[in-house]
Enzyme design. Structure first.
Site: not given
Ligand code: RIB
Ligand code: CA
Length: 309
Positions: A10, A15, A39, A124, A165-166, A238-239
């Protein structure tokens, strides 16, 4: 031998950097990219994925759009972090390419069935597309090597004190994925908050090749959005950690844990309840990341960005 992967994302700043790492790494063969709302909205995450692949010199990698909303909830987006476009900061051209006409689940199923080797899925974003793939095409299960997803956390949250979040966006999808029976690795906030990139990293990348410059500009925006949101110095990419783990599994140390998803609507919505100390009789269904060799991770990313246009 390279690992065939599909990245479900996203974009989203982190990402985008994760996509760059994936296409720059000979350990991976990126069969395709699928997009999900998270996102930002699906039209923007799809446009952003196309743009990033073109910037990386890989317009040949097909992109398929997936879910515009979670399985059973209203969409929640994160423009407060990623901006209106989902990739605010750099000035980006509109992509020249378009997504394929297939939906992400059927596109993933086709790629998995036609792959010579079992495929690793690297989600992700919210797990909506992955859950839909497993629902619509259960036959592909035996041809999926593993799922390594960025999401969840053992003890903290970022969109709420309880949830990452995800997972928060689509708890139902996450519940189906963590219980699918495949080898699933969770790259959660405990790991990704060790992958903090700030002005120092952005300055190291600035002015190098186009891709490194692009990442520097992404970080400038992404980092600036975080102090107002998080206490961390810099921004967690993060991703990128999820992709790096598939490239080099020694970077992240994991522990086998029983993990359940709170699919309620209370304070715990979207929480990944991780039984790290084995106090329950839960099925130990996930490998959960806890440690990161941060220097080796950063080295890998910087080295691979150098190989791009
Ligand atoms: O909580 C962080 C996750 O949510 C990352 O994947 C970020 O891109 C957003 O999707
Ligand atoms: Ca993401």
């Amino acid at each position: 031998m390279s690992i065939p992967v599909i990245i479900d994302c996203d974009p989203g700043h982190d990402d985008a950097i994760a996509l760059l790492l994936a296409v720059a790494s000979p350990e991976l063969e990126v069969l395709g990219v699928t997009t999900v709302a998270g996102n930002t909205t699906l039209d923007k995450t799809t446009r952003n994925a196309l743009t990033v692949l073109e910037l990386a010199g890989r317009p040949d990698i097909p992109v398929a759009a997936g879910a515009a909303a979670p399985l059973a909830r209203e969409l929640v987006i994160a423009e407060y972090i990623h901006g209106e476009s989902g990739l605010d900061g750099p000035v980006l051209p509109e992509p020249s390419g378009s997504p394929v006409h297939q939906s992400a689940p059927s596109f993933m199923a086709e790629l998995i069935r036609s792959s010579q080797k079992p495929v690793t899925l690297i989600p992700t974003g919210p797990l909506t597309n992955i859950a839909q793939l497993l629902r619509d095409h259960p036959d592909v299960i035996e041809r999926v090597r593993a799922i390594t997803f960025m999401g969840g956390a053992a003890e903290i949250g970022n969109i709420t004190p309880s949830a990452e979040f995800n997972i928060y966006v689509d708890p139902e999808a996450a519940d189906e994925v963590v219980n699918c029976g495949l080898p699933v690795t969770m790259i959660g906030l405990e790991v990704t908050h060790q992958a903090l990139f700030g002005d120092r990293e952005a300055d190291l990348l600035r002015g190098r090749n186009q891709s490194s410059q692009f990442v520097a500009e992404l970080l400038d925006f992404f980092v600036a959005r975080h102090p107002r949101t998080y206490a961390t110095p810099g921004a967690p990419v993060h991703d990128v950690v999820a992709v790096a783990h598939v490239i080099d599994p020694t970077l992240v140390t994991t522990e086998r844990c029983g993990v359940k998803i709170d699919t309620g609507d209370g304070l715990g919505r979207g929480r990944t309840v991780v039984d790290r100390w084995h106090v329950t009789d839960w099925d130990e269904n996930l490998d959960v990341g806890f440690g990161l060799d941060r220097d080796a991770f950063a080295r890998l990313l910087f080295e691979r960005l150098e190989t791009l246009p």
